[in-house]
Write a protein that holds these residues in place. Structure first.
Motif, mmCIF file in Angstrom:
data_model
loop_
_atom_site.group_PDB
_atom_site.id
_atom_site.type_symbol
_atom_site.label_atom_id
_atom_site.label_comp_id
_atom_site.label_asym_id
_atom_site.label_seq_id
_atom_site.Cartn_x
_atom_site.Cartn_y
_atom_site.Cartn_z
ATOM 1 N N ALA A 85 0.842 -1.207 0.000
ATOM 2 C CA ALA A 85 0.000 0.000 0.000
ATOM 3 C C ALA A 85 0.873 1.251 0.000
ATOM 4 C CB ALA A 85 -0.919 -0.028 1.219
ATOM 5 N N GLU A 86 1.988 1.198 0.721
ATOM 6 C CA GLU A 86 2.920 2.342 0.711
ATOM 7 C C GLU A 86 3.438 2.591 -0.705
ATOM 8 O OE1 GLU A 86 5.495 2.971 4.771
ATOM 9 O OE2 GLU A 86 6.239 1.545 3.318
ATOM 10 N N THR A 87 3.777 1.504 -1.392
ATOM 11 C CA THR A 87 4.278 1.643 -2.771
ATOM 12 C C THR A 87 3.210 2.305 -3.636
ATOM 13 O OG1 THR A 87 5.632 -0.331 -2.439
ATOM 14 C CG2 THR A 87 5.281 0.353 -4.723
ATOM 15 N N ALA A 88 1.963 1.858 -3.486
ATOM 16 C CA ALA A 88 0.860 2.469 -4.255
ATOM 17 C C ALA A 88 0.716 3.948 -3.898
ATOM 18 C CB ALA A 88 -0.438 1.715 -3.979
ATOM 19 N N ALA A 89 0.838 4.262 -2.617
ATOM 20 C CA ALA A 89 0.690 5.671 -2.183
ATOM 21 C C ALA A 89 1.783 6.543 -2.805
ATOM 22 C CB ALA A 89 0.739 5.752 -0.654
ATOM 23 N N MET A 90 2.994 5.982 -2.936
ATOM 24 C CA MET A 90 4.088 6.778 -3.522
ATOM 25 C C MET A 90 3.925 6.906 -5.031
ATOM 26 S SD MET A 90 7.430 5.755 -1.309
ATOM 27 C CE MET A 90 7.290 3.995 -1.277
ATOM 28 N N SER A 136 9.999 -1.441 3.828
ATOM 29 C CA SER A 136 9.226 -0.234 4.141
ATOM 30 C C SER A 136 9.730 0.925 3.278
ATOM 31 C CB SER A 136 9.405 0.112 5.620
ATOM 32 O OG SER A 136 10.783 0.351 5.845
ATOM 33 N N ALA A 137 8.931 1.962 3.187
ATOM 34 C CA ALA A 137 9.333 3.143 2.391
ATOM 35 C C ALA A 137 10.616 3.757 2.954
ATOM 36 C CB ALA A 137 8.207 4.165 2.373
ATOM 37 N N VAL A 306 2.793 8.285 3.105
ATOM 38 C CA VAL A 306 4.248 8.218 3.276
ATOM 39 C C VAL A 306 4.733 9.657 3.392
ATOM 40 C CG1 VAL A 306 6.431 7.481 2.214
ATOM 41 C CG2 VAL A 306 4.370 6.099 1.888
ATOM 42 N N ASP A 307 5.581 9.905 4.326
ATOM 43 C CA ASP A 307 6.150 11.233 4.515
ATOM 44 C C ASP A 307 6.728 11.724 3.169
ATOM 45 O OD1 ASP A 307 7.558 13.231 6.604
ATOM 46 O OD2 ASP A 307 8.962 12.686 5.000
ATOM 47 N N ALA A 311 9.190 9.775 0.653
ATOM 48 C CA ALA A 311 8.657 9.334 -0.647
ATOM 49 C C ALA A 311 9.538 9.826 -1.795
ATOM 50 C CB ALA A 311 7.228 9.809 -0.817
ATOM 51 N N LYS A 312 10.037 11.039 -1.665
ATOM 52 C CA LYS A 312 10.873 11.620 -2.724
ATOM 53 C C LYS A 312 12.092 10.724 -3.014
ATOM 54 C CE LYS A 312 12.987 16.002 -3.707
ATOM 55 N NZ LYS A 312 13.645 17.114 -3.084
ATOM 56 N N GLN A 313 12.657 10.157 -1.969
ATOM 57 C CA GLN A 313 13.827 9.275 -2.151
ATOM 58 C C GLN A 313 13.409 7.829 -2.453
ATOM 59 O OE1 GLN A 313 15.584 11.048 1.651
ATOM 60 N NE2 GLN A 313 17.310 9.943 0.738
ATOM 61 N N ALA A 314 12.354 7.390 -1.767
ATOM 62 C CA ALA A 314 11.970 5.969 -1.894
ATOM 63 C C ALA A 314 11.395 5.656 -3.276
ATOM 64 C CB ALA A 314 10.961 5.608 -0.813
ATOM 65 N N ILE A 315 10.850 6.656 -3.940
ATOM 66 C CA ILE A 315 10.256 6.411 -5.257
ATOM 67 C C ILE A 315 11.348 6.141 -6.305
ATOM 68 C CG2 ILE A 315 10.155 8.827 -6.072
ATOM 69 C CD1 ILE A 315 7.272 6.353 -6.448
#
Ligand code: 13P
Length: 325
Positions: A85-90, A136-137, A306-307, A311-315
């Motif tokens: 879900a975190e991946t989808a949110a990003m 995790s993100a 996601v913060d 998110a900016k880095q994790a994406i």
């Protein structure tokens, strides 16, 4: 008290019908709410049959990430575990991503934290950090590339051959990639408890009992190298679904979480499937129930965010992967 009209009489039976009738009523209500909310339901292959029945798409981690990215629905109700879900949110920062139960986490993803990735990098300053999507993100934000069980080999081919790779967190997927690519890969020692419940001796016994059965194994399987050599195919959950559809075999031994067998049996009632272990169940996935799916749409709960700095880095590793495959 059950939220479903006419279904709550304390014994699980509806005054207006059997549990089966109630289940159908719930599914109809979900379909109506889904239209009203302009929502799409994405469900992982491990989710229970009732959830798969109401989903717009059922698939593996890669397929679900792609569907999330492509949808024009306003709301994504993600029936899977938290990292998905975190991946989808990003991937969809302008959409609302919901989960039926926020506590549906991933024990494997919890086996590494950002500080550990940073410390590992210090010891291997030239290493490229590749993370399994089961992270995790905040961990993805420390990594260079992301992979799923479907695309690991292809993603690794894009990393210069002279680079050493630090792979997190799944030891077994990492071992599989190491064997396939013959790259220098350092492995984190994380594992999925559901897959670790599949023991080599059980697989040996099943293969003896069903010599005609094809043995399909998920790369997360906590089996020994010997089992990896014996597997007819090592595949992601969706890879198994596709393989069974193509294969002339009538019987299959399935080494992954038992939820997948529901989909396989529904799609192929003429074929026989043996779980490599009845105990290979993911308790996190099972937190999601059809009732919680309904309540998610009624109350628009539980929102996954996601913060933005994370998110900016994790994406970045996620986008790199999606550009490759
Ligand atoms: P798949 O991507 O193969 O569906 O696997 C996801 C997962 O979390 C397995 O435990």
């Amino acid at each position: 008290m059950s939220p479903f009209n006419g279904s709550a009489n304390g014994n699980g039976h509806s005054p207006t019908g059997s549990p089966l009738v109630v289940a159908e009523m719930v599914k109809e209500k979900i379909a109506i709410l889904k239209r009203e909310r302009e929502a799409v339901i994405l469900a992982h292959n491990y989710q229970e049959g009732a959830i798969q029945d109401v989903a717009d798409f059922v698939g593996d981690s890669l397929g679900l990430a792609r569907k999330a990215k492509a949808t024009d629905a306003k709301i994504i109700l993600f029936c899977g575990v938290h990292f998905m879900a975190e991946t989808a949110a990003m991937l969809c920062p302008n959409k609302t991503v919901l989960m039926p139960d926020l506590a549906a986490g991933c024990s494997l993803a919890d086996m590494i934290i950002p500080e550990q990735v940073r410390a590992w990098r210090v010891r291997h300053p030239d290493g490229v950090v590749v993370c399994y999507i089961n992270t995790s993100a905040v961990v993805k934000a420390e990594c260079d590339y992301c992979v799923t069980s479907t695309n690991g080999v292809k993603v690794l081919e894009h990393i210069p051959a002279e680079k050493e790779i630090l792979f997190v967190p799944d030891y077994y997927l990492g071992s599989f990639l190491k064997a396939k690519t013959r790259r220098k890969i350092h492995l984190w020692k994380g594992y999925c408890p559901a897959h670790a419940a599949i023991l080599p001796e059980q697989v040996d016994r099943l293969r003896e009992e069903h010599p005609e059965a094809e043995f399909l194994m998920h790369p997360e399987c906590g089996c020994t190298t010997k089992q990896m050599d014996l597997a007819d195919q090592i595949l992601s959950t969706e890879g198994m679904v596709q393989h069974v559809a193509r294969s002339p075999a009538r019987e299959f031994i399935i080494a992954t979480e038992t939820g997948l067998l529901n989909r396989l049996r529904t799609q192929h009632p003429d074929k026989t499937f043996y779980p490599a272990s009845e105990h290979a169940t993911c308790h996190h996935m099972q937190r999601n129930t059809i009732e919680k799916v309904f309540m998610s749409l009624v109350k628009l709960q539980h929102v996954v965010t996601v913060d933005p700095q994370v998110a900016k880095q994790a994406i970045v590793p996620i986008q790199r992967m999606l550009e490759i495959v």
